[in-house]
Design an enzyme around this catalytic site. Sequence first.
Site, mmCIF file in Angstrom:
data_model
loop_
_atom_site.group_PDB
_atom_site.id
_atom_site.type_symbol
_atom_site.label_atom_id
_atom_site.label_comp_id
_atom_site.label_asym_id
_atom_site.label_seq_id
_atom_site.Cartn_x
_atom_site.Cartn_y
_atom_site.Cartn_z
ATOM 1 N N GLY A 36 0.654 -1.114 -0.120
ATOM 2 C CA GLY A 36 0.086 0.088 -0.070
ATOM 3 C C GLY A 36 0.787 1.215 0.129
ATOM 4 O O GLY A 36 0.200 2.313 0.427
ATOM 5 N N SER A 37 2.059 1.293 -0.444
ATOM 6 C CA SER A 37 2.787 2.528 -0.455
ATOM 7 C C SER A 37 2.146 3.311 -1.576
ATOM 8 O O SER A 37 2.443 4.608 -1.284
ATOM 9 C CB SER A 37 4.413 2.082 -0.697
ATOM 10 N N ASN A 38 1.617 2.893 -2.531
ATOM 11 C CA ASN A 38 0.874 3.719 -3.600
ATOM 12 C C ASN A 38 -0.374 4.308 -2.942
ATOM 13 O O ASN A 38 -0.502 5.588 -3.104
ATOM 14 C CB ASN A 38 0.564 3.209 -4.782
ATOM 15 N N MET B 42 -4.349 -7.006 -6.973
ATOM 16 C CA MET B 42 -3.910 -7.892 -7.867
ATOM 17 C C MET B 42 -5.088 -8.952 -8.060
ATOM 18 O O MET B 42 -5.219 -10.163 -8.893
ATOM 19 C CB MET B 42 -3.105 -8.920 -6.940
ATOM 20 N N ILE C 68 -8.796 -9.535 -10.794
ATOM 21 C CA ILE C 68 -9.297 -8.998 -11.906
ATOM 22 C C ILE C 68 -10.610 -8.494 -11.745
ATOM 23 O O ILE C 68 -11.569 -9.420 -11.175
ATOM 24 C CB ILE C 68 -9.332 -9.740 -13.385
ATOM 25 N N LEU C 69 -11.126 -7.392 -12.300
ATOM 26 C CA LEU C 69 -12.597 -6.967 -11.849
ATOM 27 C C LEU C 69 -13.302 -7.350 -13.230
ATOM 28 O O LEU C 69 -12.916 -7.428 -14.315
ATOM 29 C CB LEU C 69 -12.679 -5.491 -11.720
ATOM 30 N N ASN D 95 -5.463 2.577 -12.925
ATOM 31 C CA ASN D 95 -4.360 1.626 -12.376
ATOM 32 C C ASN D 95 -3.024 2.085 -12.573
ATOM 33 O O ASN D 95 -2.607 2.764 -13.733
ATOM 34 C CB ASN D 95 -4.682 0.304 -13.203
ATOM 35 N N HIS E 275 0.815 0.316 -13.213
ATOM 36 C CA HIS E 275 1.473 -0.832 -13.552
ATOM 37 C C HIS E 275 2.974 -0.428 -13.556
ATOM 38 O O HIS E 275 3.493 0.346 -14.406
ATOM 39 C CB HIS E 275 1.054 -1.288 -14.943
ATOM 40 N N ASP F 13 -4.144 -5.160 -17.957
ATOM 41 C CA ASP F 13 -3.268 -3.881 -18.193
ATOM 42 C C ASP F 13 -3.159 -3.625 -19.666
ATOM 43 O O ASP F 13 -2.238 -3.133 -20.103
ATOM 44 C CB ASP F 13 -1.794 -4.687 -17.976
HETATM 45 C C1 GAR Z 1 3.452 -1.519 -7.315
HETATM 46 O O1 GAR Z 1 4.848 -1.580 -7.949
HETATM 47 C C2 GAR Z 1 2.334 -1.273 -8.628
HETATM 48 O O2 GAR Z 1 2.656 -0.696 -9.565
HETATM 49 C C3 GAR Z 1 2.107 -2.920 -8.738
HETATM 50 O O3 GAR Z 1 2.302 -3.389 -7.299
HETATM 51 C C4 GAR Z 1 3.287 -2.623 -6.562
HETATM 52 C C5 GAR Z 1 2.144 -2.308 -5.333
HETATM 53 O O4 GAR Z 1 3.039 -1.563 -4.233
HETATM 54 N N1 GAR Z 1 0.924 -3.089 -9.395
HETATM 55 C C6 GAR Z 1 0.955 -3.998 -10.185
HETATM 56 O O5 GAR Z 1 1.797 -4.980 -10.539
HETATM 57 C C7 GAR Z 1 -0.589 -4.192 -10.848
HETATM 58 N N2 GAR Z 1 -0.536 -4.973 -12.086
HETATM 59 P P1 GAR Z 1 2.539 -1.042 -3.134
HETATM 60 O O6 GAR Z 1 1.287 -1.724 -2.603
HETATM 61 O O7 GAR Z 1 3.304 -0.542 -2.296
HETATM 62 O O8 GAR Z 1 1.564 0.248 -3.835
#
Ligand code: GAR
Length: 191
Positions: free
Chosen positions: A20-22, A95, A97-98, A112, A114, A150
């Site tokens: 969840g850093s994003n 992670m 798929i909706l 999203n 990626h 994606d």
């Molecule tokens: C991020 O790098 C994001 O781009 C990726 O998962 C990570 C989540 O990090 N997303 C995907 O691969 C989606 N296809 P986070 O939980 O620290 O945000």
Amino acid sequence: MKKLTGRKKTKTAVFISGTGSNLKNLIKFSKIKNSPISIDLIISDTNKATGLKYAKQFDIKKKIFNFNNVKINESKILTIIKKKKIKFICLAGFMKILSKSFLKKFDGKIINIHPSLLPKYKGLNTHERAIKNKDKFAGCTVHYVTSKLDSGRIILQKKIKVSKRDNPKTLAKKVLKQEYKLYRAAIIKIF
Ligand code: GAR
């Protein structure tokens, strides 16, 4: 996306599956005065997502759905989204798929992030694949979500140089740092 009028922020849900850093980045962004969004709901497909801690930290409602039954879970999500007047969804390391029918209801309102230069490396293990292929550049992409993995229209993309010393872990760290900037810029761009 319709231009915002006044200073009312668009109520937004963030879907996560992991660290969840994003999500944290989006919450911080939402608190900036001129941010077009407020984060009002966090949804995770697992109670093991450590990013759920930000719900408590920032006093945001959270809900966990395991997606064992996609149809039932999505209809529950739709109910809570309606109740909370959510108008925009950001996927951030989500992670699952909706379904097509869920996405149809939010057409053009789900985005999203990626960790690759799409259309290159859809799916998982993007950094491993970039290193293995000796790519000179890696990167990240913010795009609209469609029912094809994606594959939705790209909003913004950031290229990042891969150094000879990079391994999947160091590259992921480098890319993640840029993801935070890109996600903010992409939201500003579409509002
Ligand atoms: C991020 O790098 C994001 O781009 C990726 O998962 C990570 C989540 O990090 N997303 C995907 O691969 C989606 N296809 P986070 O939980 O620290 O945000």
